[in-house]
Motif scaffolding. Structure first.
Motif, PDB file in Angstrom:
ATOM      1  N   ILE A 115      35.820  21.292 -36.639  1.00  0.00           N
ATOM      2  CA  ILE A 115      34.709  20.531 -37.228  1.00  0.00           C
ATOM      3  C   ILE A 115      34.797  20.747 -38.739  1.00  0.00           C
ATOM      4  O   ILE A 115      34.761  21.897 -39.207  1.00  0.00           O
ATOM      5  CB  ILE A 115      33.348  21.052 -36.706  1.00  0.00           C
ATOM      6  N   HIS A 116      34.938  19.639 -39.471  1.00  0.00           N
ATOM      7  CA  HIS A 116      35.074  19.727 -40.932  1.00  0.00           C
ATOM      8  C   HIS A 116      33.773  19.340 -41.630  1.00  0.00           C
ATOM      9  O   HIS A 116      33.077  18.434 -41.186  1.00  0.00           O
ATOM     10  CB  HIS A 116      36.152  18.757 -41.435  1.00  0.00           C
ATOM     11  N   LEU A 142      38.045  11.276 -28.356  1.00  0.00           N
ATOM     12  CA  LEU A 142      36.614  11.483 -28.095  1.00  0.00           C
ATOM     13  C   LEU A 142      36.107  12.738 -28.810  1.00  0.00           C
ATOM     14  O   LEU A 142      35.047  12.725 -29.443  1.00  0.00           O
ATOM     15  CB  LEU A 142      36.373  11.624 -26.580  1.00  0.00           C
ATOM     16  N   LEU A 143      36.882  13.809 -28.724  1.00  0.00           N
ATOM     17  CA  LEU A 143      36.422  15.091 -29.277  1.00  0.00           C
ATOM     18  C   LEU A 143      36.524  15.108 -30.802  1.00  0.00           C
ATOM     19  O   LEU A 143      35.673  15.706 -31.474  1.00  0.00           O
ATOM     20  CB  LEU A 143      37.204  16.239 -28.639  1.00  0.00           C
ATOM     21  N   ALA A 147      33.428  15.812 -33.184  1.00  0.00           N
ATOM     22  CA  ALA A 147      33.495  16.809 -34.260  1.00  0.00           C
ATOM     23  C   ALA A 147      33.132  16.169 -35.605  1.00  0.00           C
ATOM     24  O   ALA A 147      32.449  16.787 -36.431  1.00  0.00           O
ATOM     25  CB  ALA A 147      34.895  17.420 -34.324  1.00  0.00           C
ATOM     26  N   ALA A 148      33.553  14.921 -35.823  1.00  0.00           N
ATOM     27  CA  ALA A 148      33.222  14.229 -37.079  1.00  0.00           C
ATOM     28  C   ALA A 148      31.710  14.006 -37.182  1.00  0.00           C
ATOM     29  O   ALA A 148      31.112  14.189 -38.255  1.00  0.00           O
ATOM     30  CB  ALA A 148      33.976  12.905 -37.163  1.00  0.00           C
ATOM     31  N   CYS A 152      29.152  15.586 -40.010  1.00  0.00           N
ATOM     32  CA  CYS A 152      28.170  14.813 -40.797  1.00  0.00           C
ATOM     33  C   CYS A 152      26.787  15.445 -40.677  1.00  0.00           C
ATOM     34  O   CYS A 152      26.058  15.578 -41.670  1.00  0.00           O
ATOM     35  CB  CYS A 152      28.076  13.376 -40.308  1.00  0.00           C
ATOM     36  N   ARG A 153      26.405  15.847 -39.463  1.00  0.00           N
ATOM     37  CA  ARG A 153      25.102  16.485 -39.260  1.00  0.00           C
ATOM     38  C   ARG A 153      24.999  17.782 -40.059  1.00  0.00           C
ATOM     39  O   ARG A 153      23.953  18.111 -40.611  1.00  0.00           O
ATOM     40  CB  ARG A 153      24.872  16.805 -37.767  1.00  0.00           C
ATOM     41  N   ALA A 154      26.101  18.530 -40.113  1.00  0.00           N
ATOM     42  CA  ALA A 154      26.091  19.815 -40.836  1.00  0.00           C
ATOM     43  C   ALA A 154      25.804  19.590 -42.316  1.00  0.00           C
ATOM     44  O   ALA A 154      25.200  20.419 -42.979  1.00  0.00           O
ATOM     45  CB  ALA A 154      27.436  20.512 -40.662  1.00  0.00           C
TER      46      ALA A 154
END
Ligand code: SME
Length: 159
Positions: A115-116, A142-143, A147-148, A152-154
């Motif tokens: 997760i970036h 899908l994964l 993770a993208a 974004c949420r982070a």
């Protein structure tokens, strides 16, 4: 479109909605883990690790049992490799991979998707499967999309 394609599209939509609707970043991680574990039969253990300095710390998980690897140094195991390189790692047969840190005797395959947040790896989705060569390009797509969305949420939420 094939029936499998339709099912993946529905799940992708569900993940998008759940991640967007979650009140915090942690709740978004929790919702993603739950959906992936409940909806995909060959996802037999699903966890999210978050990076704290040079360690990956298990944040939330779903599966039949807890892992002994709640903290993994970056660079160790399949999880540490994905965190170090920032790239998805798929292992078709964990028993043939000397980098693998064993958790569950029934596991045959593993996928770890970083997760970036921008260029930084802030965590990863880790999934174990009881089937050999369980993970295809469709799983990866899908994964990586999930993770993208989490990345974004982070950026926009509190923990
Ligand atoms: N197998 C992982 C360790 C985590 S467990 O699968 C939950 C690894 O090799 O890094």
């Amino acid at each position: 479109m094939s029936i499998i394609g339709l099912i993946v599209d529905v799940l992708r939509e569900e993940l998008h909605r759940a991640i967007d609707a979650a009140p915090t970043f942690f709740a978004a991680c929790r919702a993603a883990v739950d959906l992936l574990y409940r909806r995909v039969a060959h996802y037999n253990w699903v966890g999210i690790y978050l990076r704290e300095d040079d360690e990956l710390v298990l944040s939330t998980w779903a599966g039949p049992q807890a892992t002994q690897h709640a903290r993994i140094p970056v660079g160790q195991g399949i999880c540490g490799l994905a965190a170090r390189t920032g790239e998805t790692v798929i292992v078709d047969d964990v028993n043939a991979d000397p980098r693998y840190l064993a958790c569950f005797p029934q596991t045959h395959a593993e996928i770890v998707v970083p997760i970036h947040r921008g260029s930084e790896v802030i965590g990863e989705i880790d999934i174990d499967s009881d089937q050999e060569t369980a993970f295809s390009a469709a799983d990866r797509a899908l994964l990586e999309r999930t993770a993208a969305l989490l990345g974004c949420r982070a950026r926009t939420s509190t923990v």
